[in-house]
Scaffold this active site. Structure first.
Site, mmCIF file in Angstrom:
data_model
loop_
_atom_site.group_PDB
_atom_site.id
_atom_site.type_symbol
_atom_site.label_atom_id
_atom_site.label_comp_id
_atom_site.label_asym_id
_atom_site.label_seq_id
_atom_site.Cartn_x
_atom_site.Cartn_y
_atom_site.Cartn_z
ATOM 1 N N SER A 11 0.852 -1.195 0.000
ATOM 2 C CA SER A 11 0.000 0.000 0.000
ATOM 3 C C SER A 11 0.879 1.233 0.000
ATOM 4 O O SER A 11 1.640 1.463 0.951
ATOM 5 C CB SER A 11 -0.889 0.006 1.238
ATOM 6 N N HIS A 36 -1.283 -1.412 -4.250
ATOM 7 C CA HIS A 36 -2.531 -1.049 -3.564
ATOM 8 C C HIS A 36 -2.566 0.467 -3.347
ATOM 9 O O HIS A 36 -1.648 1.037 -2.745
ATOM 10 C CB HIS A 36 -2.589 -1.794 -2.232
ATOM 11 N N ASP A 38 -4.767 3.579 -1.876
ATOM 12 C CA ASP A 38 -5.860 3.910 -0.960
ATOM 13 C C ASP A 38 -6.402 5.301 -1.258
ATOM 14 O O ASP A 38 -5.707 6.298 -1.040
ATOM 15 C CB ASP A 38 -5.352 3.847 0.486
ATOM 16 N N MET A 40 -9.024 8.108 -0.309
ATOM 17 C CA MET A 40 -9.888 8.537 0.811
ATOM 18 C C MET A 40 -10.361 9.959 0.554
ATOM 19 O O MET A 40 -9.600 10.795 0.064
ATOM 20 C CB MET A 40 -9.112 8.494 2.123
ATOM 21 N N HIS A 69 -8.408 1.018 -4.027
ATOM 22 C CA HIS A 69 -9.327 0.790 -2.902
ATOM 23 C C HIS A 69 -10.027 2.114 -2.602
ATOM 24 O O HIS A 69 -9.429 3.031 -2.046
ATOM 25 C CB HIS A 69 -8.486 0.291 -1.709
ATOM 26 N N MET A 71 -12.176 4.360 -0.626
ATOM 27 C CA MET A 71 -12.805 4.602 0.687
ATOM 28 C C MET A 71 -13.468 5.962 0.583
ATOM 29 O O MET A 71 -13.024 6.955 1.168
ATOM 30 C CB MET A 71 -11.737 4.570 1.787
ATOM 31 N N MET A 140 -11.198 -5.813 5.605
ATOM 32 C CA MET A 140 -10.338 -4.889 6.343
ATOM 33 C C MET A 140 -10.141 -5.391 7.763
ATOM 34 O O MET A 140 -11.100 -5.731 8.456
ATOM 35 C CB MET A 140 -10.924 -3.485 6.330
ATOM 36 N N ASP A 174 -6.516 -6.471 4.382
ATOM 37 C CA ASP A 174 -5.892 -5.145 4.413
ATOM 38 C C ASP A 174 -5.920 -4.564 5.822
ATOM 39 O O ASP A 174 -6.999 -4.334 6.374
ATOM 40 C CB ASP A 174 -6.675 -4.248 3.441
HETATM 41 C C1 DX5 Z 1 -6.266 1.731 5.636
HETATM 42 C C2 DX5 Z 1 -5.820 1.301 4.262
HETATM 43 C C3 DX5 Z 1 -4.705 0.335 4.239
HETATM 44 C C4 DX5 Z 1 -3.429 0.810 4.870
HETATM 45 C C5 DX5 Z 1 -2.732 -0.388 5.407
HETATM 46 O O1 DX5 Z 1 -7.460 2.475 5.537
HETATM 47 O O2 DX5 Z 1 -6.897 0.706 3.544
HETATM 48 O O3 DX5 Z 1 -4.459 -0.118 2.899
HETATM 49 O O4 DX5 Z 1 -2.571 1.474 3.990
HETATM 50 O O5 DX5 Z 1 -1.622 0.035 6.102
HETATM 51 P P1 DX5 Z 1 -0.829 -0.894 7.133
HETATM 52 O O6 DX5 Z 1 -0.330 -2.061 6.344
HETATM 53 O O7 DX5 Z 1 0.222 -0.005 7.640
HETATM 54 O O8 DX5 Z 1 -1.834 -1.311 8.178
HETATM 55 ZN ZN ZN Z 2 -6.462 -0.257 1.524
#
Ligand code: DX5
Ligand code: ZN
Length: 217
Positions: A11, A36, A38, A40, A69, A71, A140, A174
């Site tokens: 990620s 990956h 993320d 947001m 991903h 969010m 998650m 994740d």
């Molecule tokens: C959290 C994200 C994850 C995050 C994971 O909302 O969806 O993908 O980057 O990070 P680690 O591996 O540090 O928990």
């Molecule tokens: Zn993620």
């Protein structure tokens, strides 16, 4: 689950954003299977991260599948934009969409693999009538919003249940994945391991990715 079936998706949330192109090259060289990303929006999550122009500019630097991903609230609004930006896989949280089935169809129509994401508080039963059309389910194991959070062990049972629901399709996991948590995740049925901090904060991306791939108990 044989070791060769385990894929690692670093990620980029935990990477050095000022050197994103180099970071992607480095994890790719170290054996990353998917990248990956993320996304947001400050609404579904309190945090705000990466948007469409960044994904579009990463496309040229990225030779492995880009796993986006979402969010975000009302994810259907942006499916086509992320697909046009170069996403290969798009996952979203069904409770953030008024009509999640329609969003799944839109992702497929845009030529991407489609997946549903289950936040810790969302039970697998919620997706019973949606899973037929999905390529993967992402579970998650932390609350959405930030990297570096602690793995929630109660989610292992959800991973088992989702594995039973979707047969040999991909079960992505994740949040809080590292050398200590990965064995139980794999044992429960996860086969795509997302890892932010564990990979990007490690002195050797190669060792970190290899360790995860070989952590089947
Ligand atoms: C959290 C994200 C994850 C995050 C994971 O909302 O969806 O993908 O980057 O990070 P680690 O591996 O540090 O928990
Ligand atoms: Zn993620």
């Amino acid at each position: 689950m044989s070791n060769s079936a385990i894929k690692v998706a670093p990620s980029i949330l935990a990477s050095d954003f000022s050197r994103l192109g180099e970071e992607i090259q480095a994890v790719t060289d170290a054996g990353a299977d998917w990248l990956h990303i993320d996304v947001m929006d400050g609404m579904y999550t309190s945090n705000i991260t990466i948007g469409i122009p960044v994904v579009a500019s990463l496309r040229a630097h990225c030779t492995i599948p880009m796993d986006v991903h979402l969010m975000i609230e009302d994810p259907g609004r942006y499916v086509k934009d992320f697909a046009d930006a170069g996403a290969d896989i798009i996952t979203f949280h069904p409770e953030a969409a008024r009509h999640p089935h329609r969003v799944l169809t839109a992702i497929k129509d845009a030529g991407c693999k489609a997946g549903l994401v289950l936040s810790p508080g969302i039970p697998e039963d919620d997706i019973e009538y949606l899973v037929d059309g999905v390529d993967l389910v992402l579970i998650m194991t932390v609350n959405p919003g930030f990297g570096g959070q602690a793995f929630i062990p109660e989610m292992l049972r959800k991973i088992q249940n989702v594995r039973a629901m979707i047969g040999d399709r991909d079960v992505e996991v994740d949040g809080g994945i590292d050398d200590r948590t990965a064995p139980a995740v794999i044992e429960a049925g996860g086969n795509i391991l997302v890892a932010g901090s564990y990979v990007f904060k490690s002195p050797s991306y190669l060792e970190a990715i290899e360790t995860l791939k070989n952590s089947a108990p």
